[in-house]
Motif scaffolding. Structure first.
Motif, mmCIF file in Angstrom:
data_model
loop_
_atom_site.group_PDB
_atom_site.id
_atom_site.type_symbol
_atom_site.label_atom_id
_atom_site.label_comp_id
_atom_site.label_asym_id
_atom_site.label_seq_id
_atom_site.Cartn_x
_atom_site.Cartn_y
_atom_site.Cartn_z
ATOM 1 N N ASN A 1 38.625 -20.660 -7.706
ATOM 2 C CA ASN A 1 38.788 -20.779 -9.154
ATOM 3 C C ASN A 1 37.478 -21.104 -9.862
ATOM 4 O O ASN A 1 37.353 -20.847 -11.062
ATOM 5 C CB ASN A 1 39.860 -21.826 -9.472
ATOM 6 C CG ASN A 1 41.262 -21.283 -9.260
ATOM 7 O OD1 ASN A 1 41.692 -20.370 -9.962
ATOM 8 N ND2 ASN A 1 41.971 -21.816 -8.283
ATOM 9 N N SER B 1 36.371 -18.929 -13.081
ATOM 10 C CA SER B 1 35.905 -19.529 -14.341
ATOM 11 C C SER B 1 34.542 -18.969 -14.740
ATOM 12 O O SER B 1 34.283 -18.715 -15.921
ATOM 13 C CB SER B 1 35.843 -21.052 -14.212
ATOM 14 O OG SER B 1 37.128 -21.592 -13.976
ATOM 15 N N TYR C 1 35.140 -15.481 -16.081
ATOM 16 C CA TYR C 1 35.793 -15.502 -17.398
ATOM 17 C C TYR C 1 34.769 -15.784 -18.504
ATOM 18 O O TYR C 1 34.773 -15.123 -19.551
ATOM 19 C CB TYR C 1 36.879 -16.577 -17.417
ATOM 20 C CG TYR C 1 37.709 -16.582 -18.675
ATOM 21 C CD1 TYR C 1 37.380 -17.401 -19.752
ATOM 22 C CD2 TYR C 1 38.815 -15.753 -18.807
ATOM 23 C CE1 TYR C 1 38.132 -17.411 -20.916
ATOM 24 C CE2 TYR C 1 39.576 -15.734 -19.974
ATOM 25 C CZ TYR C 1 39.228 -16.571 -21.013
ATOM 26 O OH TYR C 1 39.970 -16.556 -22.162
ATOM 27 N N LYS C 2 33.887 -16.735 -18.244
ATOM 28 C CA LYS C 2 32.863 -17.065 -19.232
ATOM 29 C C LYS C 2 31.917 -15.888 -19.433
ATOM 30 O O LYS C 2 31.563 -15.539 -20.569
ATOM 31 C CB LYS C 2 32.080 -18.301 -18.781
ATOM 32 C CG LYS C 2 30.998 -18.726 -19.759
ATOM 33 C CD LYS C 2 30.274 -19.968 -19.257
ATOM 34 C CE LYS C 2 29.170 -20.373 -20.235
ATOM 35 N NZ LYS C 2 28.419 -21.557 -19.755
ATOM 36 N N HIS D 1 40.223 -25.246 -15.902
ATOM 37 C CA HIS D 1 39.834 -26.656 -15.835
ATOM 38 C C HIS D 1 40.989 -27.577 -16.221
ATOM 39 O O HIS D 1 40.932 -28.779 -15.991
ATOM 40 C CB HIS D 1 38.649 -26.915 -16.758
ATOM 41 C CG HIS D 1 38.951 -26.645 -18.208
ATOM 42 N ND1 HIS D 1 39.043 -25.355 -18.719
ATOM 43 C CD2 HIS D 1 39.200 -27.488 -19.246
ATOM 44 C CE1 HIS D 1 39.328 -25.427 -20.009
ATOM 45 N NE2 HIS D 1 39.436 -26.705 -20.356
#
Length: 980
Positions: free
Chosen positions: A897, A901, A904-905, A922
């Motif tokens: 994960n 993340s 995704y950013k 988060h």
């Protein structure tokens, strides 16, 4: 009013008219749509007694139906006091009853009358014809107003900023907001239909030119466009859509001087005395906007009665960081014009790119709506427009109200002064603003879904789909209609009729198909229609119990090889093994699609979890806006990351490995269990020992005469390529763990009745495959590679991008003489090894998960397929971390994960579509929900099926998974309690 399609179309046309005339609001319209689609008994009884041709009678009955229901009557009265009123055109003619004793009712009636007057005034202003009696009453009202007004006042006072709004102004603002919403939505939805121009049997250059003009009009609100391509030999190419010609012109000093003043990668306004504009043919332009990028000056012209609106994308592009969208469209226009003039082109390829372009502008169009809302509100209120990165903003205070429009790139905030949410009128306006924006975000999501749906069928060679809206008009056609289908069903299609709305189902299909469609919609049951041994399927589109239209899908070549082979079987001829395998493959694919559809239907939460990554068509579903980014742009942009593995590793940076010092001891016994945990190993040499020990325990080192020095180089080379990108999850630890998991499954297989399916040679292939299955991983998903047009995606044509890369890199390392552990295999053995390794690694492609699952689930009783079993063990081993005990499973979850993340950013920064399951990881309960979906839908069924095959030897693994699911469910429950 019967339930055939004609009635469907008529019904939804009528309620749309009721909404447009403000006789019903959005919620009341939704009630009617749902009740009609679900065949609510009372409504059906009313409609069945009516004459289909009398629309006014139907309208009157629908309004009575809403008022007769106690619950809906209460809702209608509430809505009347809030925003709109439920009134008919005859209300004003009959007059409004006023009773001073019923003051509350009087206010409602006055509000209704005021709304009605405003409505008809707007009609007159737009030049629409109204009932003469209504016009007479309006004149009487105007006369009454003048007679009772002071001499110096001829119209109602416009309330200034900060003062309380009268109802007229309040309704006017809400009406303008509604019109702005509809206007933006209509403008940016039209591009979806533009591809229909490409669906005629013959598509000429003129068709392409007309399409590009229409596309630029829809997306940029421009009437013409030009571009100057700056060459290095002191001249430039000039193209003008006005003349549709490309000509060479010299670069004179005035052009050179102006070019030095033009900003790059920003939209700017051309002055009237621009040297560039002076080179253009006179086109009676009122405004021109330019973009200078990649040595090209693009110019967009407007010749409307007014200059380009403040809210148009060209005007707000700099403020809202929309340059990439305009640049991509500009390069598409330029390259399509250039290429179409000199070479053959693929209409379907252009249609595919248009979908990508359009969806990126649809995403950007929300800023157009924000600008329109800002201008409307600022007419009455003092308002500041801010851009902010703040996560939380106070909703309201005594001096102002904040409205935040969140976005991954630019977050906008309205600060509206002297708006007080205690006041009902202010609260209503505040709610309207937020509701329109939320509605528009839903529209954007619907466009993304439609685009993905369309792109799938654009790439389908054996299906032809017609999609119609709820009025029966054509929305989408997947490809030019094959002559055979066109002839068999007497289909009439002319793309030039799209603008006149004459492309409806009953104009395209003959009466037999129309009858089948209407009969199907009446029954509300899926069925397959047959005509002349040709098949077509009809699907009713219903979302949230609301009728959205229907689709007709034709299947071409139904007399294909499968049908012919079954005819041979019926005649007594036996099918050979290859034909059986092909038939079985098609049946598995069909069963897989049905399984996934049912899974998503029964488990809607799957779409928001990481389980969605394993859906069969996920790569197509998520490949959107940025997939046609101009390749040339990358020459001027820094490389985002390295996707190619280095040819040689830096051995000096890696811990030395001396295999001569290795010998099996008691610590290696843990490798034979599922409890093995690589995270407990503190040095790289201990991790290397695991690879060596597995090969030693299986006897591969001796049987295949693997030179120790080659094995040492192979292990170190693999470690380097695994860790070169510093991935939190897809690294050397993961590679070794998957290898150990596959080794453990093979140990359990050896104690079952199926032990002989995988011999020692194929076990050797499986060990090396599992070790190298993610080598050189970029830390991103296949979807990201495809959307970013990475080198790997280009090389492998968007098909199993990373998996093909891992297989190729593993073979490349094995071919290196220094790290070739297969040096003593003969030529045929090496080819078999390579073939098996590639098949095993490709089985880890997540988008093939359900196909692999169904393939293994449907194995015959005498199953003896080494390839299928090896692939399934390989795929299940890839979930090795998820099957560990809860504390260890959580650690592996945390690692993967982290990668999600990061991706995704990065997707947000680059403007790519962001994957829902990667968002807000988060937040504990968000992460927990995603993990639950992944474990329940993907991991557990995979382990359960393998455990069954291994005669229940993996029960402890399944118990681990169940414990981990319960752990995550506790976190979800705790999070939900905290939210309450």
């Amino acid at each position: 009013m019967n339930q055939q399609l004609g009635s469907y179309v008529k019904f939804f046309h009528i309620i749309r008219e009721l909404e447009d005339s403000n006789q019903i609001d959005i919620k009341q319209k939704q009630i009617l749509k749902v009740n009609f689609t679900t065949k609510e008994k009372k409504l059906m009884n009313i409609l069945n007694d009516l004459n289909d041709e009398d629309e006014e009678e139907i309208k009157f009955s629908l309004l009575n139906y809403l008022n007769e229901s106690p619950q809906e009557k209460q809702e209608i009265q509430r809505q009347m006091k809030r925003t709109r009123s439920s009134i008919t055109d005859v209300d004003l003619i009959k007059g409004i009853q006023y009773d001073e004793l019923k003051f509350t009712d009087a206010l409602a009636e006055m509000e209704k009358a005021l709304k009605l007057i405003t409505h008809f005034q707007a009609k007159i202003k737009d030049g629409q014809t109204i009932d003469p009696k209504v016009n007479e009453i309006l004149e009487n009202i105007n006369t009454l107003f003048i007679q009772n007004s002071p001499q110096n006042i001829h119209s109602p006072t416009i309330i200034g900023r900060g003062q309380s709004l009268n109802l007229d102004i309040n309704y006017q603002i809400e009406s303008e907001l509604s019109e702005a919403y509809k206007e933006v939505k209509c403008q940016f939805a039209n591009y979806m239909k533009s591809h229909l121009l490409l669906m005629d049997e013959t598509v000429s250059y003129n068709t392409i030119f007309s399409l590009l003009k229409e596309l630029s009009k829809n997306l940029l609100n421009c009437d013409n466009f030009s571009f100057f391509v700056i060459n290095s030999n002191n001249d430039m190419e000039l193209y003008q859509s006005k003349t549709d010609n490309i000509e060479q012109i010299p670069i004179d000093q005035t052009i050179q001087d102006e070019l030095e003043t033009i900003p790059e990668n920003k939209v700017f306004r051309f002055s009237k005395n621009s040297s560039f504009c002076s080179k253009l043919m006179s086109i009676n332009i009122l405004s021109s906007y330019g973009l200078y990028a990649n040595n090209v000056v693009f110019i967009y012209h407007s010749k409307q009665n007014k200059q380009l609106e403040t809210q148009d994308i060209l005007k707000i592009a700099n403020e809202y960081q929309l340059i990439d969208e305009i640049k991509t469209l500009s390069m598409f226009l330029l390259q399509t014009i250039q290429n179409a003039k000199v070479q053959f082109f693929s209409p379907l390829s252009i249609a595919d790119m248009i979908l990508d372009l359009g969806i990126s502008f649809v995403r950007a169009s929300k800023f157009v709506l924000i600008e329109k809302m800002y201008n409307i509100i600022s007419q009455v209120y003092k308002i500041d427009k801010l851009q902010t990165d703040q996560q939380e903003i106070q909703v309201w205070d005594t001096e102002s109200v904040y409205i935040v429009f969140k976005d991954q790139t630019v977050t906008v905030c309205f600060r509206i002064y002297q708006m007080n949410l205690i006041k009902q009128s202010d609260q209503r306006l505040y709610s309207e603003i937020k509701q329109f924006y939320e509605k528009y975000l839903r529209f954007i999501r619907e466009c993304f879904d439609k685009s993905a749906f369309y792109k799938f069928f654009l790439r389908s060679n054996d299906s032809l789909i017609f999609e119609f809206d709820k009025s029966g008009h054509l929305l989408f056609l997947s490809r030019p209609i094959p002559k055979q289908i066109k002839s068999n069903f007497n289909i009439q299609f002319n793309s030039h009729l799209i603008h006149s709305n004459q492309l409806s189902y009953n104009k395209i299909f003959d009466q037999s198909v129309v009858s089948n469609i209407e009969n199907y919609l009446q029954d509300h049951k899926w069925q397959m229609m047959k005509d002349n041994e040709k098949q077509y399927e009809i699907f009713l589109k219903i979302e949230e119990k609301t009728y959205k239209g229907f689709a007709v899908i034709f299947t071409e070549n139904i007399k294909g090889w499968v049908k012919e082979q079954f005819k041979q079987l019926e005649s007594g001829n036996q099918l050979d093994s290859k034909i059986k395998a092909k038939i079985r493959k098609q049946l598995i694919q069909h069963e897989t699609i049905n399984f996934v559809n049912k899974l998503e239907e029964n488990n809607p939460e799957v779409k928001d979890s990481v389980a969605s990554l394993y859906m069969p068509l996920q790569q197509l579903i998520l490949k959107k806006s940025k997939s046609i980014r101009d390749i040339q742009n990358t020459q001027n942009e820094p490389k985002m990351r390295k996707t190619e593995a280095p040819q040689r590793s830096k051995f000096l940076t890696i811990q030395e490995l001396d295999l001569n010092e290795f010998s099996l001891d008691i610590q290696d016994d843990l490798i034979d269990t599922f409890d093995f945990n690589i995270m407990e190993l503190t040095s790289q040499i201990q991790k290397h020992r695991v690879v060596w020990a597995i090969l030693k325990k299986n006897g591969h080192l001796d049987e295949y005469q693997i030179p120790p020095e080659n094995l040492q180089s192979f292990i170190k080379e693999m470690e380097y390529n695994y860790n070169v990108n510093n991935n939190p999850y897809h690294n050397y630890d993961h590679g070794v763990t998957v290898m150990q998991t596959a080794y453990y499954f093979c140990l359990e297989l050896a104690f079952t009745s199926n032990a002989s399916i995988i011999d020692n040679f194929n076990r050797f292939i499986l060990m090396i495959s599992s070790f190298g299955h993610d080598v050189g991983h970029t830390g991103k998903t296949n979807v990201f590679e495809i959307n970013s047009l990475s080198d790997l995606a280009m090389r492998y044509h968007d098909k199993s991008v990373l998996e093909q890369h891992h297989a190729a890199l593993t073979i490349q390392i094995l071919k290196n003489p220094q790290s070739n552990i297969l040096v003593n295999l003969n030529q045929q053995e090496f080819r078999n090894f390579r073939k098996g390794l590639i098949a095993n690694i490709l089985s880890t492609d997540m988008s093939e998960h359900f196909t692999l699952l169904k393939d293994f689930e449907n194995r015959p009783k005498d199953f003896n397929d080494c390839k299928i079993l090896s692939g399934y063990i390989m795929h299940t081993s890839d979930f090795g971390g998820a099957g560990k005990k809860t504390n260890l499973s959580i650690q592996w979850s945390s690692r993967v994960n982290q990668e999600f993340s990061i991706q995704y950013k990065l997707e947000g920064e680059l403007g790519y579509p962001q994957q829902p399951y990667m968002k807000d990881l988060h937040i504990p309960h968000v992460l927990a929900k995603s993990e639950i979906g992944f474990l329940k839908v993907i991991v557990r069924p995979c382990y359960a099926l393998l455990s069954e095959f291994l005669e229940d030897k993996l029960k402890h693994c399944i118990a681990n998974i169940d414990d981990t699911i319960q752990h995550w469910e506790k976190i979800v429950k705790k999070g939900e309690e905290q939210q309450q």
